[in-house]
Write an enzyme that holds these catalytic residues in place. Structure first.
Site, short mmCIF file in Angstrom:
data_model
loop_
_atom_site.label_atom_id
_atom_site.label_comp_id
_atom_site.label_asym_id
_atom_site.label_seq_id
_atom_site.Cartn_x
_atom_site.Cartn_y
_atom_site.Cartn_z
N HIS A 104 0.90 -1.09 0.17
CA HIS A 104 0.15 0.05 0.14
C HIS A 104 0.72 1.25 -0.12
O HIS A 104 2.05 1.40 0.72
CB HIS A 104 -0.95 0.53 1.05
CG HIS A 104 -1.86 -0.77 1.16
ND1 HIS A 104 -3.17 -1.18 0.69
CD2 HIS A 104 -2.24 -1.87 1.73
CE1 HIS A 104 -3.85 -2.05 0.41
NE2 HIS A 104 -3.26 -2.34 1.75
N CYS A 146 -1.49 2.28 -4.32
CA CYS A 146 -1.91 2.93 -5.12
C CYS A 146 -2.24 4.41 -4.59
O CYS A 146 -1.24 5.07 -3.68
CB CYS A 146 -3.36 2.82 -3.85
SG CYS A 146 -5.76 3.74 -5.16
#
Length: 276
Positions: A104, A146
């Protein structure tokens, strides 16, 4: 003397086809930091499918002659120690260096198991004053994370048929938070799974869209096509995908476009090395 040196440099023949030298003894090290689970206090979801990305990249980089080193769910302190060890080792007989983060991300950070790490802290360890044996050699960072809170709204040509998966249990998920495009310095290549401000998609069985398509292009053209041209093909492949199955109904039909920031100064070809 500085002005004189500059004058003579400006008179040198400029070769637009000049390539990085890839005839060293070793191809180089490829680090893969793979993060599936995170410390509960971070409240980050598991990244199901990331091990498929790790294994796929390991095969592709090994085929290109890299010495692949994989690390899973390292704490931030452990990760920094590993990457410092590599940055301070000798790369004098290596063609280049690759570092991959599967995690992440948020802002200018990526997440280790228990904390986030600034990307520029990592790239800074491989700049010329810190890692002299990689001066003038390609340093490639690949970040699957992301990078925002928006999905790319699809505008699909009428004659285009999007791929439909046959397995309903291969659900598409998104990697949390956002990562910014960061400059790193000469001979760096920063590869991002998605353009800034948008979601990066990952299938729970097959792995992330970006790594799936990157590995497919590496398998087909890794030793024949100039690397930034290959990355452009990856952009095209990923942009032709769409979300078919997702727990978030707002994500259905959404798309993704990767990007890369090249500070390379020559063409980059992973030419096959002679058999030992």
């Amino acid at each position: 003397m500085t002005e004189t040196d500059g004058f003579y440099k400006s008179r040198e023949v400029f070769d637009p086809a000049e390539q990085y030298k890839m005839d060293h003894k070793r191809r180089g090290v490829a680090l893969i930091f793979n993060h599936e689970r995170f410390f509960w206090h971070l409240t980050l979801p598991e990244r199901r499918g990331t091990n498929a990305d790790r294994d796929n990249l390991t095969r592709r980089f090994s085929d290109l002659g890299f010495e692949v080193k994989c690390f899973n769910d390292l704490r931030a302190e452990e990760l920094l120690l590993k990457i410092h060890e590599v940055s301070t080792s000798s790369h004098i007989d290596a063609d280049c260096f690759i570092c991959v983060f599967l995690s992440h991300g948020e802002g200018n950070h990526v997440y280790a198991y228990d904390a986030k790490i600034e990307i520029q802290t990592l790239t800074g360890l491989f700049k010329g004053d810190k890692c002299q044996s990689l001066v003038g050699k390609p340093k490639i960072f690949i970040i699957q994370a992301c990078r925002g809170s928006q999905h790319d709204v699809p505008v699909v040509p009428l004659d285009m048929v999007d791929h439909q998966t046959d397995k309903l249990d291969n659900v598409t998920q998104v990697d949390a938070a956002s990562v910014y495009t960061l400059p790193a310095g000469a001979d760096f290549l920063m590869c991002y799974s998605v353009a800034e401000g948008y979601y990066s998609h990952r299938e729970t069985v097959n792995g992330s869209w970006y790594i799936q398509d990157l590995c497919e292009m590496l398998a087909r053209y890794g030793s024949s096509l100039e690397f930034t041209e290959l990355l452009t093909l990856v952009n095209r492949k990923v942009s032709q995908r769409r979300v078919d199955f997702c727990k978030d109904p707002d994500a259905i039909g959404k798309k993704q476009v990767p990007c890369f920031a090249s500070m390379l100064t020559k063409k980059l070809h992973f030419c096959p090395k002679p058999s030992k």
